[in-house]
Design a protein around this motif. Structure first.
Motif, PDB file in Angstrom:
ATOM      1  N   LYS A   1      -8.085  31.793   0.599  1.00 15.49           N
ATOM      2  CA  LYS A   1      -6.804  32.205   1.183  1.00 15.49           C
ATOM      3  C   LYS A   1      -5.903  30.976   1.304  1.00 15.49           C
ATOM      4  CE  LYS A   1      -6.617  34.773   4.838  1.00 15.49           C
ATOM      5  NZ  LYS A   1      -5.873  36.020   4.868  1.00 15.49           N
ATOM      6  N   PRO A   2      -4.691  31.049   0.744  1.00 14.57           N
ATOM      7  CA  PRO A   2      -3.773  29.918   0.816  1.00 14.57           C
ATOM      8  C   PRO A   2      -3.411  29.539   2.250  1.00 14.57           C
ATOM      9  CG  PRO A   2      -2.969  31.549  -0.744  1.00 14.57           C
ATOM     10  CD  PRO A   2      -4.140  32.154  -0.025  1.00 14.57           C
TER      11      PRO A   2
ATOM     12  N   GLU B   1      -1.500  34.592   4.383  1.00 18.14           N
ATOM     13  CA  GLU B   1      -1.413  35.010   2.989  1.00 18.14           C
ATOM     14  C   GLU B   1      -2.735  35.627   2.549  1.00 18.14           C
ATOM     15  OE1 GLU B   1       1.089  32.046   0.448  1.00 18.14           O
ATOM     16  OE2 GLU B   1       0.037  30.875   1.986  1.00 18.14           O
ATOM     17  N   TRP B   2      -2.649  36.517   1.580  1.00 19.89           N
ATOM     18  CA  TRP B   2      -3.831  37.190   1.070  1.00 19.89           C
ATOM     19  C   TRP B   2      -4.549  36.348   0.030  1.00 19.89           C
ATOM     20  CZ3 TRP B   2      -1.243  42.508  -0.272  1.00 19.89           C
ATOM     21  CH2 TRP B   2      -0.990  43.212   0.910  1.00 19.89           C
ATOM     22  N   SER B   3      -5.864  36.496   0.004  1.00 18.40           N
ATOM     23  CA  SER B   3      -6.665  35.931  -1.077  1.00 18.40           C
ATOM     24  C   SER B   3      -6.427  36.778  -2.332  1.00 18.40           C
ATOM     25  CB  SER B   3      -8.153  35.971  -0.710  1.00 18.40           C
ATOM     26  OG  SER B   3      -8.596  37.326  -0.651  1.00 18.40           O
ATOM     27  N   ILE B   4      -6.854  36.282  -3.467  1.00 16.48           N
ATOM     28  CA  ILE B   4      -6.749  37.053  -4.707  1.00 16.48           C
ATOM     29  C   ILE B   4      -7.570  38.341  -4.582  1.00 16.48           C
ATOM     30  CG2 ILE B   4      -7.349  37.063  -7.174  1.00 16.48           C
ATOM     31  CD1 ILE B   4      -6.507  34.056  -7.189  1.00 16.48           C
TER      32      ILE B   4
ATOM     33  N   GLN C   1       2.030  36.934  -7.495  1.00 17.74           N
ATOM     34  CA  GLN C   1       1.414  36.431  -6.263  1.00 17.74           C
ATOM     35  C   GLN C   1       0.082  35.743  -6.568  1.00 17.74           C
ATOM     36  OE1 GLN C   1       0.421  39.531  -3.460  1.00 17.74           O
ATOM     37  NE2 GLN C   1       0.224  38.094  -1.744  1.00 17.74           N
TER      38      GLN C   1
ATOM     39  N   ARG D   1       0.854  32.366  -7.888  1.00 19.22           N
ATOM     40  CA  ARG D   1       1.249  31.452  -6.802  1.00 19.22           C
ATOM     41  C   ARG D   1       0.027  30.970  -6.035  1.00 19.22           C
ATOM     42  NH1 ARG D   1       5.224  35.335  -6.231  1.00 19.22           N
ATOM     43  NH2 ARG D   1       4.260  36.227  -4.376  1.00 19.22           N
ATOM     44  N   ASN D   2      -0.922  31.863  -5.776  1.00 20.65           N
ATOM     45  CA  ASN D   2      -2.153  31.454  -5.095  1.00 20.65           C
ATOM     46  C   ASN D   2      -2.865  30.359  -5.887  1.00 20.65           C
ATOM     47  OD1 ASN D   2      -1.736  33.429  -3.149  1.00 20.65           O
ATOM     48  ND2 ASN D   2      -3.827  34.189  -3.236  1.00 20.65           N
TER      49      ASN D   2
ATOM     50  N   LYS E   1      -1.132  27.058  -5.526  1.00 22.90           N
ATOM     51  CA  LYS E   1      -1.437  26.471  -4.214  1.00 22.90           C
ATOM     52  C   LYS E   1      -2.853  25.925  -4.169  1.00 22.90           C
ATOM     53  CE  LYS E   1       1.877  29.310  -1.743  1.00 22.90           C
ATOM     54  NZ  LYS E   1       2.102  30.350  -0.747  1.00 22.90           N
TER      55      LYS E   1
END
Length: 168
Positions: free
Chosen positions: A35-36, A40-43, A154, A157-158, A161
């Motif tokens: 989790k970033p 925020e959500w994990s993949i 998204q 982006r994860n 990060k």
């Protein structure tokens, strides 16, 4: 297929789903569960959400097609939406990937039943003040096509990060 516009929707959703599946196929379990930040959500949570939300919006589409004039939509606090992401430790990667993979056939089957003339039918959103009456095409474009593509972005982006985190 019902129409060229619908074929475009299906193709776009399939492309986003393929992109998601392709990118996660190369990731380790740690990367998928990372989790970033706290907010925020994990993949894995993203995958679970894509599986749940795509089916939800297909159901909403079917419902308003079956009964025109029906109110449609949901809020961020919808129980199904929250359940898909609230217990990531209980989610399995294989199940989440299998559900996303199965969406392609579901999207094809359900959207192929939508004729071009039905795309313009308007129905009231549950948050009428914000959305008002919207055509079926809006539901499909915004809550299916753009939504799945947005979650692919998204995931990217994860990973950016995560890469930045490992460099530190």
């Amino acid at each position: 297929m019902a129409s060229t516009k619908v074929e475009g929707y299906v193709e776009s959703i399939h492309q986003s789903l393929d992109n998601i599946l392709s990118i996660v196929s190369y990731l380790s379990e740690d990367m998928i569960r990372w989790k970033p930040s706290r907010d925020e959500w994990s993949i894995l949570q993203i995958l679970s959400h894509v599986g749940e939300s795509t089916l939800f919006w297909l159901d909403e589409m079917d419902r308003v097609l079956e009964k025109p004039g029906t109110e449609w939509g949901r809020g961020l606090g919808h129980s199904g939406r929250l359940a898909a992401v609230e217990a990531p430790d209980k989610l399995t990667i294989d199940d989440a990937i299998a559900k996303v993979n199965g969406l392609k056939e579901e999207v094809t089957n359900r959207l192929s039943k939508v004729s071009e003339d039905r795309l313009t039918e308007e129905n009231p959103h549950r948050n009428f003040g914000k959305f008002g009456n919207k055509p079926i095409s809006f539901l499909i474009e915004h809550f299916l096509v753009e939504h799945v593509e947005g979650h692919y972005n998204q995931i990217q982006r994860n990973l950016t990060k995560l890469s930045e985190e490992t460099i530190k």
